[in-house]
Design a protein around this motif. Structure first.
Motif, PDB file in Angstrom:
ATOM      1  N   LEU A 144       0.830  -1.205   0.000  1.00 56.11           N
ATOM      2  CA  LEU A 144       0.000   0.000   0.000  1.00 56.11           C
ATOM      3  C   LEU A 144       0.865   1.256   0.000  1.00 56.11           C
ATOM      4  N   MET A 188      -2.267   8.835   2.581  1.00 53.66           N
ATOM      5  CA  MET A 188      -3.043   8.123   1.581  1.00 53.66           C
ATOM      6  C   MET A 188      -3.158   6.633   1.895  1.00 53.66           C
ATOM      7  N   ALA A 189      -2.083   6.048   2.354  1.00 52.59           N
ATOM      8  CA  ALA A 189      -2.056   4.593   2.496  1.00 52.59           C
ATOM      9  C   ALA A 189      -1.996   4.150   3.955  1.00 52.59           C
ATOM     10  N   PRO A 238      -5.332   5.643   6.597  1.00 54.57           N
ATOM     11  CA  PRO A 238      -6.644   5.020   6.392  1.00 54.57           C
ATOM     12  C   PRO A 238      -6.646   3.555   6.795  1.00 54.57           C
ATOM     13  N   TYR A 239      -5.569   2.856   6.479  1.00 51.00           N
ATOM     14  CA  TYR A 239      -5.510   1.436   6.822  1.00 51.00           C
ATOM     15  C   TYR A 239      -5.426   1.242   8.320  1.00 51.00           C
ATOM     16  N   ARG A 264      -6.575   3.164  10.603  1.00 50.72           N
ATOM     17  CA  ARG A 264      -7.572   3.935  11.347  1.00 50.72           C
ATOM     18  C   ARG A 264      -8.258   3.168  12.468  1.00 50.72           C
ATOM     19  N   LEU A 273     -14.393  -1.333   6.846  1.00 50.26           N
ATOM     20  CA  LEU A 273     -14.065  -0.546   5.663  1.00 50.26           C
ATOM     21  C   LEU A 273     -12.839  -1.105   4.966  1.00 50.26           C
ATOM     22  N   VAL A 274     -11.931  -1.619   5.765  1.00 45.30           N
ATOM     23  CA  VAL A 274     -10.666  -2.098   5.213  1.00 45.30           C
ATOM     24  C   VAL A 274     -10.764  -3.526   4.724  1.00 45.30           C
ATOM     25  N   GLY A 304     -12.786  -5.259   3.104  1.00 47.10           N
ATOM     26  CA  GLY A 304     -13.311  -5.581   1.784  1.00 47.10           C
ATOM     27  C   GLY A 304     -12.228  -6.195   0.900  1.00 47.10           C
ATOM     28  N   GLU A 305     -10.984  -6.036   1.348  1.00 45.89           N
ATOM     29  CA  GLU A 305      -9.810  -6.559   0.670  1.00 45.89           C
ATOM     30  C   GLU A 305      -9.897  -8.022   0.264  1.00 45.89           C
ATOM     31  N   PRO A 311     -12.062 -10.583  -0.698  1.00 44.68           N
ATOM     32  CA  PRO A 311     -12.606 -11.400  -1.779  1.00 44.68           C
ATOM     33  C   PRO A 311     -11.722 -11.420  -3.022  1.00 44.68           C
ATOM     34  N   GLY A 312     -11.236 -10.270  -3.428  1.00 42.71           N
ATOM     35  CA  GLY A 312     -10.423 -10.204  -4.635  1.00 42.71           C
ATOM     36  C   GLY A 312      -9.162 -11.026  -4.505  1.00 42.71           C
ATOM     37  N   ALA A 313      -8.527 -10.901  -3.365  1.00 40.14           N
ATOM     38  CA  ALA A 313      -7.245 -11.562  -3.183  1.00 40.14           C
ATOM     39  C   ALA A 313      -7.414 -13.071  -3.109  1.00 40.14           C
TER      40      ALA A 313
END
Ligand SMILES: Nc1ncnc2c1ncn2[C@@H]1O[C@H](COP(=O)(O)OP(=O)(O)O)[C@@H](O)[C@H]1O
Ligand SMILES: [Mg+2]
Lengths: 251, 317
Positions: B184, B201-202, B205-206, B208, B299-300, B302-303, B305-307
């Protein structure tokens, strides 16, 4: 011009030297592929081309990387400017997890520049179209970027890199974590991108290099074995070791 | 076997906690019985027999205000420190890190003394008058910063608490910042972000939800801190806008008045009831922090499923 010329470049991680006086040229509007077995220094080399290498603690380089004749390692060059002009896509898709698709696409534009909402929209759409993702996400721009599939995430990362309008695009095994269908999409995309960019791609996959690149660099143990036009490399390479590797007779 | 033991120990602990709480409630029962909800909302505190009146509100107020001041001051500093210690290279790192660790080792009574004889005079003479003449002139919110700078006050107690919770908040924030994925940060840097921009930016937020967690941990500490606060806050049950006036927190009040509380009459029972209130406040905040952490964490996350979807073996050569 957008020509990237690596001249006598060596790189270290701490005391460990992993690149040995590498020379290679990436021509504008061409795809240059870097191939070689795992651990031979492909990622290190490509990361040296936009000064990402130095973000690893203890890492350093010696030699030159000339971008349109300007050495990006000369002391008066700011790495931040280099990275804006020479974009990068990583092996693992890394969209910002708290941002939406739209926010991810324009994340780089928010740095430094001031753009109105409408400008951002235009650029986001342009970048997402260029990355071949627009049709799939246009109705869900406010969805979290991390909800997309792996292939879509990687294209989102490509869009994110394109949105800052770089001149060179570096890709480190951009399809190695993707399924065959997504890989195909990325390869088609690279075909498109090379019309306007200098593209450098690291790949683990010989067929992929043969399919999409114009020039190929073959590396072993941090050294260049052979660099030449892809068609020649894959049919009648000068070096025995290149032939062995390409035909699969190599370790 | 081992699982059985740990299970038993865990159960025992829960039982102990329940017992403790039950004892407190039993002890405070006569007060709750007599004043009911009025105990929570009452402002008077009079242990004189015949004229007994007990209300917890000024103490709840003092506890929340001092803790809020502590968190408001400590969290930004802790986050800054954590980022400095983890993200920035330089020779200040090691000494700064051990300095923060040393802060955690100082006994709270020492903080109390130091606060009383060093910090308080300094704040009274320099900081509080300055704040009164600057942010104190803002309408509405300015009222917080007007008042008599001399004497014990809620603000000074808050500052001491801030210093006391700084190490734990910093330590937890550092842990959280350290696990922000490399990819990130590099993603941001590769877009042409400066170090500061990549943090914004990275990293932040991560991190938080973790920072919220760290804040809540610090808040929990601040709520329960007794001795140092008791020495500084004035122990005057009072509710008012100004941070520069004395007040009392639940622990400070219990600590400063338990000696006079006899079992004759309601005084001792009222202090027990006060303790129950403190436990309730702490529980409510803990539950709230759980909720907050979960909300920000979702919020974080959601990572995944794609991975998860696409790990296929690499086809090579
Ligand atoms: N962060 C790092 N610290 C130390 N050594 C590293 C680091 N990254 C890579 N290396 C080493 O540098 C060499 C080249 O690695 P890399 O460029 O990642 O190879 P490739 O991308 O071709 O697989 C390897 O020997 C690897 O172990
Ligand atoms: Mg690699």
């Amino acid at each position: 011009m957008r020509r990237v010329e690596v001249a006598d470049l060596s790189a270290w991680y701490g005391p460990k030297k992993v690149l040995h006086e590498v020379n290679v040229v990436a021509e504008p509007r061409k795809v240059t592929a870097i191939i070689g077995p795992s651990g031979c220094g492909k990622s290190t080399l490509i990361r040296c081309m936009n000064r990402m290498h130095e973000e690893v603690r203890g890492a350093r380089v010696r030699g030159k990387v000339l971008f349109d004749g300007m050495d990006i390692y000369s002391p008066d060059v700011d790495p931040v400017d280099v990275r804006r002009r020479i974009g990068m896509v990583f092996q693992r898709a890394n969209p910002f997890p708290t941002m939406s698709v739209f926010e991810n696409a324009v994340a780089g534009m928010q740095l430094g520049g001031r753009f109105s909402r409408s400008e951002l929209k235009v650029r986001a759409e342009g970048a997402l179209r260029a990355a071949g993702l627009w049709e799939e996400v246009k109705d869900g721009l406010d969805e979290p970027g991390a909800r997309l599939s792996g292939g879509q995430q990687q294209r989102l990362c490509i869009a994110r890199a394109l949105a800052v309008e770089p001149e060179v695009l570096l890709m480190d095994e951009p399809a190695s974590a993707l399924d065959p269908a997504s890989t195909l999409r990325i390869e088609e995309l690279i075909e498109e991108l090379k019309r306007s960019f200098t593209v450098v791609i690291v790949t683990h996959n010989m067929q992929q290099a043969a399919r999409i690149s114009d020039w190929t660099l073959f590396m072993l143990y941090g050294e260049v074995v052979e660099f030449g036009p892809t068609s020649k490399m894959f049919t009648r390479p000068d070096e025995k070791r290149t032939e062995d590797y390409i035909t699969g007779r190599f370790g | 076997m081992f699982a059985g033991w740990t299970g038993a120990v865990a159960l025992g602990l829960v039982g102990l906690l329940a017992l403790l709480l039950a004892e407190l409630i039993v002890g405070g029962w006569r007060t709750f019985d007599r004043f009911g909800l009025g105990f929570f909302l009452g402002r008077a505190w009079n242990p004189v027999r015949g004229r007994e009146a007990f209300g917890a509100l000024p103490f709840i107020f003092g506890t929340l205000v001092t803790s809020a001041v502590a968190v408001a001051l400590a969290v930004p500093v802790a986050v800054g420190l954590a980022l400095l210690l983890n993200e920035v290279r330089g020779f200040v790192r090691a000494p700064l890190a051990s300095f923060v660790d040393v802060l955690a080792a100082i006994p709270s009574v020492v903080y109390g003394l130091w606060g009383l004889f060093v910090l308080k005079p300094f704040l009274d003479r320099h900081i509080e008058p300055f704040m009164t003449s600057t942010i104190g002139t803002v309408p509405v919110a300015g009222a917080l910063f007007r008042g008599n700078p001399n004497g014990p006050d809620l603000f000074t107690a808050g500052v001491i608490l801030a210093i006391m919770i700084l190490p734990i908040v910093t330590a937890v924030t550092r842990e959280v910042v350290a696990v922000v994925p490399r990819e990130l940060r590099e993603g941001a840097l590769a877009l042409g972000a400066t170090r500061y921009e990549s943090i914004r930016m990275a990293v932040l937020p991560y991190a938080r939800s973790g920072i919220v967690g760290a804040t809540m941990l610090g808040l929990g500490r601040a709520l329960g801190e007794t001795i140092a606060v008791s020495m500084i806050v004035g122990n005057v049950p009072r509710i008012g806008a100004s941070l520069f006036e004395p007040g009392a927190t639940i622990p400070s009040w219990i600590a400063s008045s338990f000696r006079e509380a006899t079992s004759v009459g309601l005084h001792r029972s009222a202090l027990m009831a006060l303790a129950v209130v403190l436990v309730i406040v702490a529980f409510v905040l803990a539950a709230l922090s759980r909720l907050l952490v979960r909300r920000t964490a979702s919020l974080v996350s959601g990572e995944t499923p794609g991975a998860a979807e696409t790990e296929i073996p690499k086809v090579t050569r």
